[in-house]
Design an enzyme around this catalytic site. Structure first.
Site, short mmCIF file in Angstrom:
data_model
loop_
_atom_site.label_atom_id
_atom_site.label_comp_id
_atom_site.label_asym_id
_atom_site.label_seq_id
_atom_site.Cartn_x
_atom_site.Cartn_y
_atom_site.Cartn_z
N GLU A 144 0.86 -1.19 0.00
CA GLU A 144 0.00 0.00 0.00
C GLU A 144 0.89 1.24 0.00
OE1 GLU A 144 -2.81 0.02 3.23
OE2 GLU A 144 -3.54 2.04 2.75
N ASN A 164 -6.50 1.47 2.96
CA ASN A 164 -7.24 2.71 3.20
C ASN A 164 -6.84 3.80 2.21
OD1 ASN A 164 -8.34 1.39 5.39
ND2 ASN A 164 -6.98 2.33 6.89
N ASN A 194 -12.03 -0.74 -0.69
CA ASN A 194 -11.35 -1.32 0.47
C ASN A 194 -12.10 -0.98 1.75
OD1 ASN A 194 -8.84 -2.43 1.91
ND2 ASN A 194 -9.01 -0.38 2.79
N GLU A 195 -12.42 -1.98 2.52
CA GLU A 195 -13.00 -1.82 3.87
C GLU A 195 -14.03 -0.69 3.94
OE1 GLU A 195 -9.80 -1.56 6.77
OE2 GLU A 195 -9.26 -3.65 6.43
N TYR A 205 -6.86 -8.55 11.54
CA TYR A 205 -5.53 -8.50 12.15
C TYR A 205 -5.63 -9.10 13.54
CZ TYR A 205 -4.21 -5.61 8.23
OH TYR A 205 -3.94 -5.16 6.95
N GLU A 255 -6.48 -9.34 3.62
CA GLU A 255 -5.64 -8.68 4.64
C GLU A 255 -5.68 -9.54 5.89
OE1 GLU A 255 -5.75 -4.47 5.47
OE2 GLU A 255 -6.42 -4.03 3.42
N GLN A 266 1.35 -6.57 5.58
CA GLN A 266 1.67 -6.27 4.20
C GLN A 266 2.99 -6.95 3.86
OE1 GLN A 266 1.10 -2.10 3.24
NE2 GLN A 266 -0.90 -2.04 4.21
O1 AHR Z 1 -2.84 -2.78 6.32
C1 AHR Z 1 -3.06 -1.60 7.04
C2 AHR Z 1 -4.48 -1.10 6.92
O2 AHR Z 1 -5.32 -1.98 7.60
C3 AHR Z 1 -5.06 -1.07 5.53
O3 AHR Z 1 -4.80 0.13 4.89
C4 AHR Z 1 -6.53 -1.19 5.78
O4 AHR Z 1 -7.20 -1.79 4.71
C5 AHR Z 1 -6.63 -1.96 7.07
O5 AHR Z 1 -7.47 -1.34 7.97
#
Ligand code: AHR
Length: 508
Positions: free
Chosen positions: A26, A71, A171-172, A243, A291, A354
């Site tokens: 990103e 993001n 995205n999200e 995450y 992700e 990432q």
């Molecule tokens: O990977 C970091 C961020 O985590 C990304 O930009 C977003 O998609 C997620 O919230």
């Protein structure tokens, strides 16, 4: 008593897709600038791409790389990153309050991906962006020529189309933190109209709609149902993001993170199957877990990076989300890799988030070296050895109580590679004191031989790889004893992640 691991030839979950071992870059922190791209670095090629980083990505056998966000994409105009570099605008990036110079854009990403041997997975902006801009993006990328945007690509030095196949519809968009966040129904309508245009421009595109950004949002999993009910026929997959962190401070809870991922995948496949039935569809919806990683969000310095010093706002490539991974994190990631393999019938794509510097297995010093973080190894094992068919197995393993409920102390996955006639067995032992003896019973594979064993074991839980000690945490080979070879009974050490390679005659 040894725990029996029972495998039967022909009893497998699915073929593991190459795209299960993707990752993500990103425009965030130093992922691009001083990560993959650093003109003037001693290892940089003529386009400024760091060769040392490329070599590590090749060693990781990363299949796809998702780009440019994250993001970031929800405020990004892809047209800012094309054409002569000196004419590209410098912009404020709303997602990470950084300065975006646009020196690296879509053409550079294409060239970098080609040199690195990875398949691009691109995201369109469904925050500030419009369906038409997404259509123009596909036209610029995938149409041969004879139209405004395809000819513009040629003028910019790319005669042949990029032929990007995998595209994320934003995205999200369920996350209130997202630039121009949307409610489920509003996103679903926008995603559908965008998908229609994109497919009109190139019917071969494989599209991924935004699913839940985390299981902790109140909209989970209603968001997923609402979105799927509208976009089902236009998309190949729904995304999952999550995450994992040590939120309770209890090591067993953290090690048991694979249960959370497992539950998430079950919930989303069930939701998708409900929608399939409701729509009387014949198609199974796949998951793109695009992700996932360990990310200690609470207490990370990036949280107050901007608050501490207002002058930090809108600088180029600030050091954000630079997590230094531990041995414990590597074990947790090992458990997650097993879960992905065990769900390879529905999780057809995934991206470790990432790849470089930003919550990443590869970490670089500007104008300096690149190192492999601890989490590099469990990802590499899965990506290199977890190919072929994911095997179904039966094992009656002990459980312990964690925040996730009853949790297996041994989390495992196995793949069978028909070409090499090898079985890879990945095992995480989360028990902090007990080694576990397992007995391998393989029915219908002919003669079985223990070939190799690699282990991540024996380090302080907090041990890290640093620029001073880059190999502090690395896997070790441990030869099998004669007794192990004869009995096929193997000891799995407490707090370890192991990869056992078995040579078989083949399926009988
Ligand atoms: O990977 C970091 C961020 O985590 C990304 O930009 C977003 O998609 C997620 O919230």
């Amino acid at each position: 008593m040894a725990i029996k691991y029972l495998f039967q030839a022909g009893n497998y979950i699915s073929e593991v897709e190459d795209t299960l071992y993707g990752s993500f870059i990103e425009h965030l922190g130093r992922a691009v600038y001083t990560g993959v791209y650093e003109p003037g670095h001693p290892c940089a090629d003529e386009q400024g791409f760091r060769r040392d980083v490329m070599d590590m990505i090749k060693e990781l056998k990363v299949s796809t790389v998702r780009y440019p966000g994250g993001n970031f994409v929800s405020g990004y105009n892809w047209m800012d990153g094309i054409g002569p570099k000196e004419q590209r605008p410098v912009r404020l990036d709303y997602a990470w309050l950084s300065k975006e110079t646009n020196e690296f854009g879509i053409g550079e990403f294409y060239d970098w991906a080609k040199k690195t041997g990875v398949t691009p997975m691109v995201a369109v902006n469904l925050g500030t962006g419009t369906p038409q801009e997404a259509g123009y993006f596909v036209e610029y990328s995938n149409i041969k020529g004879g139209t405004y945007f395809s000819d513009l690509r040629k003028q910019h030095g790319h005669e042949e189309p990029f032929n990007f196949k995998y595209w994320c519809l934003g995205n999200e968009m369920d996350g209130p933190w997202q630039t121009c966040h949307l409610e489920a129904d509003d996103y679903a309508k926008k995603a559908l109209e965008t998908a229609k245009i994109m497919h009109w421009v190139d019917p071969s595109l494989k599209l991924v709609a935004c699913g839940s950004a985390t299981t902790t949002l109140p909209s989970y999993p209603e968001w997923d149902r609402i979105v799927l009910e509208r976009v089902y026929n236009e998309v190949e997959a729904l995304s999952c993001h999550h995450y994992f962190e040590n939120s309770t401070g209890n090591i067993n809870d953290f090690l048991g993170s694979f249960v959370l991922m497992d539950n998430f995948i079950h919930t989303i496949t069930s939701t998708a199957d409900y929608v399939k039935a409701k729509l009387r569809s014949k198609k199974d919806m796949m998951i793109s877990f695009d992700e996932y990683n360990i990310w200690s969000i609470a207490g990370e310095p990036w949280m107050d990076f901007f608050d501490r010093d207002p002058n930090n706002r809108f600088t180029k490539a600030p050091p954000l989300l630079e997590q230094h991974y531990t041995f414990l994190d590597a074990l947790v990631l090992g458990g997650l890799m097993c879960t992905l393999i065990n769900h390879s019938d529905r999780v057809k794509m995934a991206s470790l988030a990432q790849l470089v510097n930003v919550i990443a297995p590869i970490f670089t010093k500007p104008n300096g070296e690149a190192i492999k973080q601890t989490i590099y190894y469990p990802f590499m094992w899965a990506s290199v050895y977890g190919r072929g068919k994911a095997l179904r197995y039966f094992a009656n393993v002990p459980h312990i109580e964690t925040i996730h409920g009853q949790t297996k102390t041994l989390q495992s996955a196995a793949t069978y590679n028909e070409q090499t006639k090898e079985i890879s067995l990945f095992i995480l032992n989360i028990d902090q004191t007990q080694d576990q003896e397992i007995s391998l019973v393989l029915d219908g594979f002919g003669k079985v031989e223990l070939k190799d064993r690699q282990e991540l074991v024996g380090y302080e839980l907090s041990a890290q790889n640093t620029f001073i000690t880059p190999d502090a945490v690395v896997p070790k080979h441990r030869a099998f004893t004669d007794a192990e070879k004869q009995s096929l009974c193997v000891k799995i050490p407490a707090l370890s992640f192991s990869l056992l390679t078995l040579k078989v005659e083949g399926e009988l």
